[in-house]
Design an enzyme around this catalytic site. Structure first.
Site, PDB file in Angstrom:
ATOM      1  N   ALA A  11       8.833   9.781  -5.694  1.00  0.00           N
ATOM      2  CA  ALA A  11       9.941   9.794  -4.733  1.00  0.00           C
ATOM      3  C   ALA A  11      11.227   9.246  -5.354  1.00  0.00           C
ATOM      4  O   ALA A  11      12.317   9.789  -5.130  1.00  0.00           O
ATOM      5  CB  ALA A  11       9.570   8.975  -3.496  1.00  0.00           C
ATOM      6  N   CYS A  42      -1.328  11.359  -9.556  1.00  0.00           N
ATOM      7  CA  CYS A  42      -2.409  12.202  -9.051  1.00  0.00           C
ATOM      8  C   CYS A  42      -3.214  12.805 -10.192  1.00  0.00           C
ATOM      9  O   CYS A  42      -4.302  13.327  -9.986  1.00  0.00           O
ATOM     10  CB  CYS A  42      -1.852  13.343  -8.203  1.00  0.00           C
ATOM     11  SG  CYS A  42      -0.733  12.797  -6.921  1.00  0.00           S
TER      12      CYS A  42
END
Lengths: 554, 554
Positions: A11, A42
């Site tokens: 982000a 991830c």
């Protein structure tokens, strides 16, 4: 104009880059306490599983450039300070105190501040959590150490069977470790799947030699100088390494200390502009909460995909623009060995908890034309609102293309689609991609039949309860004798569908009849045939033998 | 109640089964002039390619039961008369004249009649079309003969590079034939893809040794007792077998003779209930027209997927129910060798023809996380309405998961989504399924940037025209020197993005600058960097080098 971004991951990196493109004259500084920036957290399970050989791969752009502070400066025009911790926000003077690697504190002025402080893995208060050989999955540094420890032949215990836990289970098992996964709740992927869908995935995981234990509470981790075993209320498990994957909590300390409002979920409260309770401070990504678009309620749903979208929104707003983030559907997916499993919207459990009057169905089918050589089975569970016919959620598990049905359903959910509308979606059809009636459309048609009362289904769970209860009913297998020979549900009586019209007189008219077949279509046909013959109390079992998660005779 | 269904394929079989389930007391008769019923005509290319070994596989249900008249009678309670042609409809007396295999004519009464007479392959008026060795792709019987002729080492010429033509190209090439495909229009898949997207697929097809000829008009097929060559205005092609795949026309003779209205598309006119101009007669599938949901205009779009949905609708309505068919998006997809290609909604060409003020973009990217080992590139072309920001269409081509982006876009189109809404879809993300920002979301973000004027793109076609025209502009390659060494566009000047801030003073301020990279992101960054340096006339080339369909230097 000065913009400070605290946190240089998904982000934060996105927010800074976007703000600079929006407002090239803005002076943008990103501070991060770690030494790696904009890394694909991830991807860590795939690094552990050695699909990604070098941790630097996770930090590369899709065209192979490693995202370093120099890269951000040269390409994005954004200053990034790594190994630098933001220690305090003074909202009155609009300053952020930062401490560098050497421990020196200095201050940065801001006009707009963006908090992208992320989340941390939950570390349960267990004896032995601090032993060497106990890992969490979040930072690159820890991932490097975990990968070094994960040698073939060793024993690993993964605590927590959520998304990350199961990704690590696969990674370690593929590296040749003996893996046990223990889960506190009564099923794997709690919250993500309803029990019968979780059971389908669990069967697959066990078929790969992984030991799974649900409803299993860890009491301590033991070892002499290094982890040796995990002690639970359901046995002890030897372990050369332990992975804690029991969830993530938002990093809100800095925001809290600055007096920013924290939401009921425990994450930073933001409005639809991703603005905190201070109009000059925005937040995005894993540190803040968001809205569930189905229920309209606040949820904490940290996901890399949302973090990127939110980063874009705060980048624009911090730079003086005006845009909003709508919310999420709680969509999630995980690959575990040859299976994919995921959901979008509400599970049956969540929908009932939210007060909906729900109808559900199970629908297993090949993911491509059944004659196409690479077609593989997937099972869908659809949840709809009985009152409005609106889709509430979809779960999907199987070896085939689960993701595309979830994506179409997520799109439909976004627009509050009814199952009538879903049944007529003009999806991309050719035999290598789906049957002429896509799995999602078949499911919507079954749901329409159920909502209209035409199809009368009963879930495998309810049937199992009836069987266990010793209820007096006819459990009718309408498959062919050849299929029956191969595999059958204990207690079922075989009357092949083709013979049902002739043989129905042999069935008792005063008892409930529950018909099933391999998937549910012939079971449904049996219901209609028996009803046309005057039988009043007939249902079919959802999903047939393919989604029966209990014992089978072979 | 008597219902007659004329045609026992996708729509007809579905209509009959559904009508019987809706109204078990109805007497339902299906007549079909062929000997095979409910076969998967879409599977014929896979039968020819020997992925499906036995033609009976195409007639099986997903659980392996062959759909015979006996199957329909026993399981569905529906009477099917094969080898029986409906020769006339008498609407006054509500009778259908039928002629059986022996040539005997009899009459069937109906209360409701369903026309599912399908389509036939267009046979162009060419000399030699009737020669042995010339085939169309529709009936099982002809497919069996075609498969027998398709021996390795032979030469085949496929006439028509549409969906079925290209499926047959793959099937024959995989069987070891030397294949040439000729297309009348200036590109492959005309109507389905815009030229630059078609060019990407054509490159792939050629890489497999297939000869492609576009803008190529066949004048005759020649041979002495058997086909020997195809004569065109662009060369002659030797051929041991020829496949005609130049489109399908609706079978409307019976409807026309009965005085039913035929629509402007040449197919049977129906209302939203799939009712013809006679309230007791319904039509579904390839014989009738439908509505394009994007434009609201009537179209003829024969697809197996629509036929099944429409069959369900007419089954319900013929049995006394009340339901509608909304229309289609013109979604289509085709697999050709390792590539998939498809579209939903309008192409740029179709959108401009329909009068929209359109914005477009090209966006190539890996279909999964770039570090995930099985990720493969796909290119998207998005078309949006400049005025409303509404999505009008999506095209997708590449080796990766094209189908799922089309399905999500089709769902979004159904709900008239704007690109703003698409940019925030909560799609299923994990590295084995997509990047954190899914390809569709990246495309929607780029479109937002374009619609807001922030991103200024130019299509490869326009750039090529400028280069060919000798226009005076700077064609700026902002990739790395290593990438430039590997492959480059003739005429481009290299200034790596990282050096652009320092080197921009060397660029002329009075000329247009068109920047590009591998995909378009760094090209866009270059636009923003140069604009922040005061340059006024900068654009980036859509899709970068990956979607440049013209010559490259290697």
């Amino acid at each position: 104009m000065k913009i400070i971004v605290i946190g240089a991951n998904a982000a934060g990196a996105k927010a800074a880059s976007k703000a600079k493109r929006m407002n090239p004259s803005a002076e943008i500084t990103v501070v991060d306490r770690g030494s790696f920036i904009s890394y694909g957290a991830c991807g860590i399970p795939y690094y552990i599983g050695n699909m990604v050989h070098d941790e630097k791969e996770l930090m590369k752009t899709p065209v192979g450039v490693v995202r370093t502070p120099e890269f951000f400066q040269k390409v994005k025009g954004v200053r990034v300070l790594t190994n630098t911790e933001a220690t305090e926000i003074d909202r009155k003077t609009k300053k952020v105190a930062i401490r560098d690697k050497a421990g020196e504190t200095s201050f940065l002025d801001y006009d707009k501040l963006v908090l992208t402080t992320g989340s941390s893995p939950v570390r349960p208060c267990l004896d032995g959590c601090g032993l060497p050989g106990v890992f969490t999955v979040k930072s690159i540094e820890e991932a490097v150490r975990l990968k070094e420890s994960a040698q073939s032949g060793k024993k690993a215990c993964v605590i927590g069977a959520g998304l990350i836990g199961l990704e690590v289970v696969e990674a370690l098992a593929e590296q040749g470790l003996q893996v046990t996964v223990v889960e506190l709740f009564g099923q794997i992927l709690p919250g993500l799947l309803d029990p019968e869908m979780a059971a389908l995935l669990e069967q697959h995981i066990r078929s790969k030699g992984v030991v799974t234990r649900s409803a299993c509470c860890v009491s301590s981790i033991k070892g002499n100088g290094r982890v040796e075993k995990v002690v639970t209320d359901n046995g002890e498990f030897e372990a050369d390494l332990v992975v804690l994957a029991v969830g993530a909590k938002p990093n809100v300390e800095l925001a809290k200390a600055a007096g920013l409002a924290i939401g009921e979920t425990g994450a930073i409260l933001v409005d639809d502009h991703m603005r905190t309770s201070d109009p000059d401070i925005f937040a995005a990504g894993d540190c803040c909460e968001t809205v569930n678009l189905v229920t309209g309620k606040k949820i904490y749903a940290p996901m890399g995909s949302s973090a990127n979208k939110q980063g874009r929104v705060v980048g624009i707003n911090a730079a003086g623009g005006d845009t909003t983030f709508a919310g999420v559907l709680g969509t999630a997916i995980v690959k575990v060995f040859d299976f994919s499993a995921g959901k979008t919207g509400l599970t049956e459990t969540a929908a009932r908890a939210a007060g909906y009057d729900v109808e559900t169905l199970l629908s297993p089918a090949p993911d491509k034309a059944h004659f196409y050589s690479t077609s593989k089975p997937i099972a869908l569970k659809m949840v709809a609102d009985k009152t409005t016919g609106r889709l509430l959620g979809l779960q999907a598990v199987g070896a085939g293309a689960v993701d595309k049905r979830l994506d179409a359903a997520a799109t439909a959910l976004t627009f509050r689609a009814t199952v009538d509308q879903i049944a007529q979606l003009d999806l991309a059809y050719a035999p290598p991609y789906s049957a002429a009636m896509d799995n999602l459309i078949v499911a919507a048609d079954i749901m329409k039949n159920k909502l209209s009362g035409e199809a009368k289904g009963i879930s495998p769970r309810e049937v199992k309860a009836k069987l266990d209860n010793g209820d007096d009913f006819v459990f009718l297998d309408v498959r062919s004798p050849a299929e029956y020979e191969t595999v059958r549900i204990p207690g079922a009586k075989l009357v092949p569908l083709g013979a049902l019209r002739e043989k129905m007189e042999g069935l008792p008219r005063d008892k409930e009849i529950i018909a099933f077949c391999k998937i549910s279509l012939r079971g449904y046909e049996a219901q209609k045939i028996l009803e046309s013959g005057g039988f009043k109390n007939v249902r079919f079992m959802d999903g047939g033998i393919l989604t029966w998660p209990y014992e089978l005779e072979k």
